[in-house]
Design an enzyme around this catalytic site. Structure first.
Site, PDB file in Angstrom:
ATOM      1  N   GLY A 190      83.186 -34.043 144.751  1.00  0.00           N
ATOM      2  CA  GLY A 190      83.837 -35.112 144.000  1.00  0.00           C
ATOM      3  C   GLY A 190      82.967 -35.553 142.841  1.00  0.00           C
ATOM      4  O   GLY A 190      82.176 -34.764 142.314  1.00  0.00           O
ATOM      5  N   SER A 191      83.108 -36.792 142.467  1.00  0.00           N
ATOM      6  CA  SER A 191      82.410 -37.262 141.273  1.00  0.00           C
ATOM      7  C   SER A 191      80.928 -37.492 141.544  1.00  0.00           C
ATOM      8  O   SER A 191      80.520 -37.735 142.683  1.00  0.00           O
ATOM      9  CB  SER A 191      83.038 -38.567 140.789  1.00  0.00           C
ATOM     10  OG  SER A 191      82.686 -39.620 141.667  1.00  0.00           O
ATOM     11  N   THR A 192      80.140 -37.417 140.487  1.00  0.00           N
ATOM     12  CA  THR A 192      78.702 -37.646 140.622  1.00  0.00           C
ATOM     13  C   THR A 192      78.424 -39.082 141.056  1.00  0.00           C
ATOM     14  O   THR A 192      77.529 -39.327 141.866  1.00  0.00           O
ATOM     15  CB  THR A 192      77.999 -37.320 139.290  1.00  0.00           C
ATOM     16  OG1 THR A 192      78.074 -35.900 139.090  1.00  0.00           O
ATOM     17  CG2 THR A 192      76.531 -37.723 139.317  1.00  0.00           C
ATOM     18  N   GLU A 194      82.023 -36.343 131.546  1.00  0.00           N
ATOM     19  CA  GLU A 194      83.065 -35.514 132.151  1.00  0.00           C
ATOM     20  C   GLU A 194      84.417 -36.211 132.002  1.00  0.00           C
ATOM     21  O   GLU A 194      84.612 -37.324 132.471  1.00  0.00           O
ATOM     22  CB  GLU A 194      82.760 -35.289 133.631  1.00  0.00           C
ATOM     23  CG  GLU A 194      83.735 -34.343 134.286  1.00  0.00           C
ATOM     24  CD  GLU A 194      83.403 -34.068 135.745  1.00  0.00           C
ATOM     25  OE1 GLU A 194      83.041 -35.007 136.467  1.00  0.00           O
ATOM     26  OE2 GLU A 194      83.506 -32.891 136.152  1.00  0.00           O
ATOM     27  N   GLY A 233      79.020 -39.246 144.711  1.00  0.00           N
ATOM     28  CA  GLY A 233      77.990 -38.423 145.345  1.00  0.00           C
ATOM     29  C   GLY A 233      76.672 -39.171 145.478  1.00  0.00           C
ATOM     30  O   GLY A 233      75.995 -39.103 146.514  1.00  0.00           O
ATOM     31  N   CYS A 273      85.768 -29.269 138.105  1.00  0.00           N
ATOM     32  CA  CYS A 273      84.407 -29.750 137.893  1.00  0.00           C
ATOM     33  C   CYS A 273      83.604 -28.788 137.014  1.00  0.00           C
ATOM     34  O   CYS A 273      82.695 -29.194 136.317  1.00  0.00           O
ATOM     35  CB  CYS A 273      83.710 -29.979 139.215  1.00  0.00           C
ATOM     36  SG  CYS A 273      83.919 -28.617 140.349  1.00  0.00           S
ATOM     37  N   GLU A 304      78.755 -31.372 145.853  1.00  0.00           N
ATOM     38  CA  GLU A 304      79.254 -30.570 144.728  1.00  0.00           C
ATOM     39  C   GLU A 304      79.935 -31.561 143.806  1.00  0.00           C
ATOM     40  O   GLU A 304      81.003 -32.069 144.114  1.00  0.00           O
ATOM     41  CB  GLU A 304      80.202 -29.496 145.257  1.00  0.00           C
ATOM     42  CG  GLU A 304      80.334 -28.318 144.321  1.00  0.00           C
ATOM     43  CD  GLU A 304      81.461 -28.491 143.350  1.00  0.00           C
ATOM     44  OE1 GLU A 304      81.202 -29.110 142.282  1.00  0.00           O
ATOM     45  OE2 GLU A 304      82.565 -28.051 143.631  1.00  0.00           O
ATOM     46  N   LYS A 310      88.310 -35.228 155.417  1.00  0.00           N
ATOM     47  CA  LYS A 310      89.031 -36.321 154.755  1.00  0.00           C
ATOM     48  C   LYS A 310      89.548 -35.807 153.417  1.00  0.00           C
ATOM     49  O   LYS A 310      88.801 -35.660 152.460  1.00  0.00           O
ATOM     50  CB  LYS A 310      88.078 -37.500 154.536  1.00  0.00           C
ATOM     51  CG  LYS A 310      88.759 -38.864 154.522  1.00  0.00           C
ATOM     52  CD  LYS A 310      89.595 -39.143 153.306  1.00  0.00           C
ATOM     53  CE  LYS A 310      88.798 -39.564 152.101  1.00  0.00           C
ATOM     54  NZ  LYS A 310      89.686 -39.843 150.946  1.00  0.00           N
TER      55      LYS A 310
END
Lengths: 501, 293, 314
Positions: free
Chosen positions: A260-262, A413, A265, A316, A282, A208
């Protein structure tokens, strides 16, 4: 010792007539050198790639993919709903036995072919990536596409050597059907990072891409087909968050890999709880980039530039938290500010562009909110006065001085070309400040002293530590985070672990 | 006439000390072999605050233990095996008395536990060679990867096999340099506390291994969301427990290793001596350095 | 080399005490090389290229340094220097003609009244292995005979053996005997082994009074390379910032194509800035480069690729 007397202009005027080109030019601005956009061979509309065919989405919905540097529509991309995702997962499941049980050497040939075709079509892919993502053609050409091809080449070579990966005596088996959700900052490269090790391991995949950057992944589908990847082995479902959620929560997926973003995640990790599905994440970062007073300063400046302005800082592992030893702070900041004047912001297709467009309006708004936060927190915003294009999403390279560790711009971030500069006095203080973060993806060190460098490498709690360089990547080099930056590694021998039982 | 035995109190093991639960609570442990109204002994019933104290101790101990040279970690684990072995009779007695094992089974379990500890002890100074790589990158860079410990791990021990299960759980966490807080169910508590006594006399630094006995159902919801823990090692076959713990792990992106209670044949080396149990709680760090003049 | 120099210090007379501690001049070869290569990938096209070629030509020190050099050879070289291509009026003369001291009177006569400077190599060029008295005499004679510029070689042996003081003293002594002539100090970077040494040597040369620092004699295996030039440009920039005196940079040896020359111009442009894109601050020691600059200029002006005979060579 002889002393030489000097005046403010020590150069004696020549007795000769003045040379016609004696006066310096106002500037020597580089003429534009625009890469040909038509090389991208765009279609008006893209369907879903499922089971080796282009399939219209069940709900007949498409969304626009735009060029972030102009805000013009590039194409329309299908919006995959749960029905489409289910179809893709079923296709991957059906394709699994054939792909898994194919002689490994045959799989290897096919993956080598993918790598070669990526090289053959590198110029086209670079242009397409730049149009879709907004990154400078210099980077898509020299980094993204090159590394994507290397990644397939590296893992193609592992395909028939999998029994050397896990503890001796165990036969390596693929996990099964992998759902892979990738971000928009390196669209093609992230697709390669996900697909290459999975396919080498004998898994089948449903990928995706990010909503704003689907086009190179869809082009990759054509390349995979041309290379001989059988139908259903790789399926590409485009769409937004719901599409990703449908894939993550599909009961017949054996493994999820997410970059992607924490925040997202964590949602994925939570939703997989108790399902027995494998997971690698990641996620985000706020990398400490340490400059010691014995550093090679000019190269450190380049490293800082590469660390925070590469890909508009939408990385990242960006070196977004600059920690400078107090004794060189002023010198370094002066060099850095001077160097920033040379950053060429503008049309990403121009081969001389250093900093391209921010990927989306949404991301630009986020970056701009942090610029406001930084100023509000009392940090000093600095950087060149850039003339930014009228349309598109743009952010000039920026740095904040006078940042203290408690400020939000020092801990959160930003994912943009915004550098926060802090200081430290001793190596121990540097370690403490660097590690005082919920993230642990990457870090950088600049010092000419080997002993100190190795101690820093050991003490920094981060998955990748660059010493006297920054933002270097390689297919053979494992990449991934500590702490809330995720788990699992991509690249190298370790990158196969998540795809084998 | 034989003197009555000196009463032994089974307390917690936190930061190298043996405190009672801060809550002042205990749980009665009854004889597993026969129904009886009279408990065999009282076990300290740890509280969420005990878990917190243990977590803080483990975090404090992490810097030293993770930085200890691997040879030293190996020698300390070896020392634990020595003491486990020399106190073998005591463990055998406890296994039969408190856990209901047959004497033969108890003897075999002690031997297997010592073996397992030795197997792991030997890994300390080899792990970096198993997981470390030099990576042939494009360009003038020296690039290498090496394993490092994840941090502080929370382990949820199985009720049995009390000794072998505990050792199999803790050793792979300790080998790479992690520190651990182990939540131990009532049934395994006497063995766990005795193992703590082994630790306390093995030069294992205070705080590296902490044991909180009590009711796991009470402690798990707190331990699983405690953000000082970087990972969970869960042995459970209860779907709900697994789901809850794994979901809670997401709040801190914790490394999660879940092993079904019945699945690892604790007695079979091929299953329970698995390097991937160490792999679950180590991080791969990759370093780049330029190679120039 | 005691204390770190104070930042933004006043302009001071140079002395060994002005040297910064070595580490602040340390250079990472990999990063330096990568940056130099990155700047080589700038796309220089159209008007930028034309302007670049003209600028590059104006910076050339047209050089002949052969044992076989004769007065006639030098006279021909001077004609070329004044008018690189008779059929291209838009092309400027070069910056200087660079020759051995014995031939200075010839060039002086040929170039009298022109903007082209007479440049002599001196001080026991190219090895510099003669006594200081001879170097001084060599330099003095060149200047007396009409040299506007003197290119001297540093005592690389002293430099490699760590005798920085001797290196400094020699340069300072020769500077004294240069009079009004400009002093270019050749570091012979190809023999220094590391960029740390290049940077340090460049700083010592600046301290001792060099007007220009120059990469090489053109007589050794490795001459100017983009990383070397970048390293020296960085030192020139640092020296000006720390000591308030502007230093020129000259590259020499092996630069034959316009593409290479433009690469160096990009290096100057993105370190010292466009204000240094003149022959007052940047020089290219070369000979056959002029042919290629003319050829590429014709191509850029007229749009067709040129054949070898379209450019009259010498």
């Amino acid at each position: 010792m002889t002393r030489v007397q000097e005046s403010s202009d020590p150069r004696v005027e020549p007795k000769r007539p003045v040379h016609p080109l004696a006066a310096p030019p106002e500037s020597w601005d580089y003429a534009t050198s625009i890469e040909d956009a038509s090389l991208a061979n765009l279609r008006d509309r893209y369907d879903l790639w499922i089971d080796g065919e282009w399939v219209k989405p069940a709900k007949k919905l498409w969304f626009e993919s735009i060029n972030p540097s102009t805000e013009q529509t590039l194409s329309e991309v299908a919006h995959a709903g749960p029905t489409d995702v289910d179809k893709a997962v079923r296709a991957a499941r059906r394709a699994l036995p054939g792909w898994r049980d194919m002689p490994a050497s045959h799989r290897a040939r096919i993956l080598f072919a993918v790598s070669r075709l990526l090289q053959e079509r590198s110029r086209e892919l670079a242009v397409l990536e730049t149009l879709d993502n907004g990154k400078p053609i210099r980077e898509s050409r020299d980094v993204d596409v090159v590394l994507a091809a290397q990644h397939f080449f590296y893992y193609a070579g592992w395909t028939d050597k999998l029994d050397h990966v896990l503890p001796a005596g165990r036969k390596a088996e693929p996990i099964g059907v992998c759902g892979q959700v990738i971000p928009w900052n390196f669209p093609l490269l992230m697709a390669a990072w996900k697909l290459a090790p999975a396919l080498a391991g004998g898994n089948t995949c449903v990928l995706k891409p990010a909503e704003t950057t689907s086009l190179t992944a869809l082009r990759l589908a054509e390349i995979l087909e041309e290379a001989g990847v059988p139908p259903g082995v790789v399926n590409i479902v485009t769409g937004a968050g719901e599409t990703g959620a449908a894939l993550v929560n599909h009961p017949d997926v054996d493994k999820i890999a997410f970059t992607g973003s924490t925040d997202v995640g964590k949602l994925i990790q939570k939703s997989l709880a108790g399902t027995g599905k494998r997971l690698t994440l990641e996620l985000g970062g706020k990398a400490a980039h340490l400059i010691f007073d014995d550093a090679p300063l000019d190269q450190a400046v380049e490293g800082i530039i590469q660390g925070i302005y590469f890909n508009q800082g939408q990385v990242c592992c960006a070196g977004s938290r600059l920690l400078v030893q107090e004794s060189v702070e002023r010198q370094l900041i002066d060099l850095l500010l001077a160097r920033m004047q040379n950053i060429r912001v503008g049309n990403p297709l121009d081969k001389n562009t250093d900093l391209g467009a921010i990927n989306s309006e949404e991301q630009l708004a986020k970056i701009e909110s942090y610029l406001e936060i930084g100023e509000h927190e009392g940090a000093t915003r600095r950087g060149p006065q850039c003339e930014l294009p009228a349309s598109g999403y743009w952010c000039a390279p920026t740095l904040f001085t006078g940042v203290t560790p408690t400020m939000r711009i020092a801990t959160e971030e930003i994912f943009g070309p915004v550098l926060s500069v802090l200081t430290f006095r001793t190596p121990d203080e540097a370690i403490e400040k660097a590690n005082n973060s919920l993230y642990g993806l990457s870090a950088g060190i600049w010092s000419d002293k080997g002993s100190k460098v190795f101690r820093m490498i050991e003490k920094l709690r981060a998955g990748v530590v660059w010493a006297n360089t920054y933002n270097k990547f390689d297919a053979s080099s494992p990449f991934g985070g500590y702490k809330e930056s995720g788990f699992g590694r991509e690249g190298g021998w370790h990158g196969l672990f998540p795809y084998l039982k | 006439m034989t003197a009555p035995p000196v009463h032994k109190t089974f307390k917690l093991y936190i930061n190298g000390k043996f405190p009672r639960s801060e809550s002042g609570r205990t749980l009665p442990l009854f004889d597993p072999k026969q129904k009886s109204e009279i408990p065999l002994t009282q076990i300290a019933r740890g509280s969420r605050k005990d878990v917190r104290d243990a977590a803080q101790a483990a975090r404090k101990a992490f810097a030293g233990w993770s930085a200890a040279v691997p040879l030293l970690r190996g020698q300390i684990l070896h020392r634990m095996a020595e003491l486990l072995d020399s106190r073998g009779r005591e463990f055998e007695e406890y296994l039969t008395f408190y856990c209901g094992a047959t004497p033969a089974r108890a003897e075999a379990e002690v031997e297997a536990a010592a073996d397992r500890l030795l197997w792991y002890a030997g890994w300390c100074d080899k792990l970096a060679q198993l997981y470390g790589t030099v990576n042939p990158v494009v360009g003038p860079y020296f690039n290498f990867s090496m394993p490092e410990p994840t941090g502080v791990v929370c382990a949820f021990a199985p009720p049995k096999p009390a000794l072998l299960g505990l050792v199999s759980l803790l050793a792979p966490i300790l080998v790479p340099g992690n520190t651990v807080v182990c939540v131990v169910p009532l049934e395994a508590a006497p063995i766990a506390v005795t193992l703590a006594e082994v630790c306390a006399t093995s030069d294992l630094p205070a705080g590296v291994l902490n044991i909180v006995t009590g009711d796991p159902d009470e402690l798990m919801p707190h331990a699983s969301v405690h953000r000082e823990f970087d990972g969970n090692f869960l042995v459970s076959s209860q779907a709900e427990v697994v789901r809850d713990i794994e979901a809670a792990a997401a709040n801190h992106v914790k490394r999660q290793l879940t092993v079904p209670a019945h699945a690892p044949a604790w007695w079979h080396k091929s299953d329970a001596q698995d390097v991937r149990w160490m792999q679950a709680f180590l991080e791969i760090k990759t370093a780049w350095h330029t190679m120039g003049q | 080399m005691a204390s770190q120099p104070s930042y933004h210090s006043e302009v001071v007379a140079p002395s060994m005490n002005d040297l910064p501690p070595l580490p602040s001049l340390s250079v990472d070869e990999v990063g330096l090389t990568a940056r130099a290569a990155e700047l080589g990938r700038r796309s220089i096209k159209k008007a930028t290229k034309l302007e670049g070629i003209r600028r590059a030509l104006s910076m050339v020190d047209l050089t002949t340094l052969e044992g076989a050099d004769t007065p006639d050879r030098v006279r021909r070289l001077c004609r070329r220097a004044l008018q690189p291509a008779a059929d291209e009026a838009g092309l400027p003369p070069v910056a200087a003609v660079c020759i051995y001291p014995r031939l200075v009177p010839v060039a002086y006569k040929e170039l009298l009244g022109s903007p082209v400077q007479v440049c002599a190599v001196a001080s026991g060029f190219p090895a510099g292995q003669v006594p200081l008295s001879v170097k001084i005499e060599d330099t003095r004679a060149a200047v007396e005979n009409g040299a506007d510029e003197v290119d001297i070689v540093v005592a690389r042996g002293s430099l490699l053996s760590g005798d920085w003081q001797r290196v400094f003293d020699e340069i300072a002594a020769l500077k004294e005997h240069c009079g009004r002539a400009h002093l270019k100090v050749i570091l012979e970077t190809g023999e220094l082994g590391t960029f740390d040494k290049v940077a340090h040597a460049a700083w010592v040369a600046c301290s001792a009074g060099a007007d220009f620092i120059k990469t090489s004699t053109g007589k050794v295996a490795v001459n100017s390379t983009p990383p070397t030039a970048l390293c020296m440009l960085n030192v020139a920039r640092d020296y000006e910032r720390e000591r308030g005196r502007r230093i020129g940079v000259k590259i020499a040896g092996g630069i034959r194509t316009s593409k290479e020359a433009l690469h160096y111009l990009v290096l100057v442009n993105e370190t010292l800035g466009p204000r240094s894109l003149t022959n007052k601050w940047f020089r290219i020691g070369a000979s056959s480069l002029v042919n290629d600059l003319v050829r590429q200029y014709k191509k850029a002006m007229h749009g067709t690729y040129q054949c070898a005979d379209d450019v009259v060579t010498d």
